[in-house]
Design a protein around this motif. Sequence first.
Motif, short mmCIF file in Angstrom:
data_model
loop_
_atom_site.label_atom_id
_atom_site.label_comp_id
_atom_site.label_asym_id
_atom_site.label_seq_id
_atom_site.Cartn_x
_atom_site.Cartn_y
_atom_site.Cartn_z
N ASN A 114 -6.80 4.48 -4.94
CA ASN A 114 -7.79 3.31 -4.12
C ASN A 114 -8.96 3.71 -4.96
O ASN A 114 -9.49 5.38 -5.19
CB ASN A 114 -7.53 4.52 -2.95
N LYS A 128 -4.55 -7.77 0.09
CA LYS A 128 -3.71 -6.91 0.45
C LYS A 128 -4.07 -7.26 2.19
O LYS A 128 -4.73 -6.00 2.85
CB LYS A 128 -3.84 -4.87 0.55
N GLU A 136 1.47 2.06 -5.73
CA GLU A 136 0.26 2.86 -5.38
C GLU A 136 0.65 4.04 -5.32
O GLU A 136 1.09 4.56 -5.29
CB GLU A 136 0.06 2.01 -4.04
N GLU A 180 -8.58 -0.48 -5.98
CA GLU A 180 -7.76 -1.34 -4.62
C GLU A 180 -9.40 -0.55 -3.63
O GLU A 180 -10.21 0.77 -3.35
CB GLU A 180 -6.73 -0.39 -3.85
N ASP A 205 -8.69 -4.08 -0.22
CA ASP A 205 -7.39 -3.08 0.65
C ASP A 205 -7.78 -3.47 2.37
O ASP A 205 -8.57 -3.74 2.52
CB ASP A 205 -7.42 -1.67 0.31
MG MG Z 1 -5.20 1.31 -0.79
#
Ligand code: MG
Length: 390
Positions: free
Chosen positions: A211, A294, A150, A243, A273
């Motif tokens: 993200n 997630k 990530e 995400e 996320d």
């Molecule tokens: Mg994230």
Amino acid sequence: MRTSIRGGFRSGAPTQSVVARIGGDEFAVLIGHILHDSDASIVAERILERLSEPFEFEGRSVFVSASIGIALSSTGDTAEELLRNADTAMYRAKTNGRARSEFFNEGMRARVVSRFEVENGLRKAIEERQLVVYYQPIVSPGDSNIRGFEALVRWNHPERGLIQPGEFIPIAEESDIIVLLGRWVLRESCRQMAEWQRTFPPLRSLTVSVNVSARQLCDSRLVEEVESALADSGLNPESLALEMTESSIMGNAQQTLATLDRLKAMNIRLEIDDFGTGYSSLSYLQRLPFDILKIDRSFIREMTAGNGSLDIVKAIMQLARSLKLEVIAEGVETEQQQCRLHELGCNYLQGYLFSKPVDASAAERLCQETGESGFVSLASPLVTTDGLGS
Ligand code: MG
Ligand code: C2E
Ligand code: MG
């Protein structure tokens, strides 16, 4: 909010209180004569609970959440100081996952950058390459092999040193700075991953997760920006995951749906996320083209505490299975959690147990070892509860 401060305290202290709106969506609550610090958190809990109920607005149910910062009078001599301390603690609460409260402490002040400094500094930071991307491995539960990273941004401030995203992302998200920042992180992460895949051919299947915030999702240029980041870096779309949180999707689900469909059509992986902390419409969840959930680290942290979090984790796993989604558990810190998640059939794990987010050169060393031995294992091989290694 007024009803939340009326109820009295465990300590039975008399109170004199004020609720004030100090601008926009910011409110201040002043509580007089508390006996214990916990009195303040009791009020905060009550407010959070009341605000978690839906509001009826133009025939629709609207959900909001709040982040609360608490400053005790012992931390500040003047009203201004007290309000500033509460504000600082509120930003910390936002960072730690919203819909929660935090007490101010002196340590927070030193690390916090003022909003003014952030707004002015960030544009320059992007131009002057003060932003850096850190990478945190995402691994398989059984053998701890790296599957991807990530990408998590940090601000390498010339005077203050490395600043964590919690201190500037929430402020960047209030303006179009987040769009500029997000674009840079996306391009840099794609470039880096493409480079690693070229340098270490056994790592061709590694993925990078980036993200994306609500404002970027609403920005019509997002799809073109993703296309150009892929084209310029040469990264193939299967290696990129985006995400986004439930609230950033649900905030504008209709328009977001169209954007997500276009991204999906490009073969990019889409991840939800911090799942479980916001409000999702389950019918949307079914219609949106997601690949991965997630699970938020708050559930993982508590899952071995015997307070119901384990049941939530199990329920999310079941939900994911029936929606044909894969699952990443965030914030895995202990072998016990790893073991349990492995047994539950979780697809991927991420957390300090394997590695904190590290800079590109440290991540590259992990890749290098992977390239040499065919895989890299970050933790000792998992010993399952029946005592056999797996
Ligand atoms: Mg994230
Ligand atoms: P996130 O996307 O949920 O990222 C995971 C956060 O959890 C990271 O914090 C990571 O360091 C932390 N974490 C990972 N494993 C563990 C663990 O085992 N224990 C604990 N206690 N924490 C763990 P970080 O790097 O401070 O990032 C915080 C948030 O800032 C991210 O949460 C994300 O929402 C945001 N963020 C970071 N980079 C970007 C970016 O480039 N764009 C946008 N829009 N947001 C970003
Ligand atoms: Mg997360």
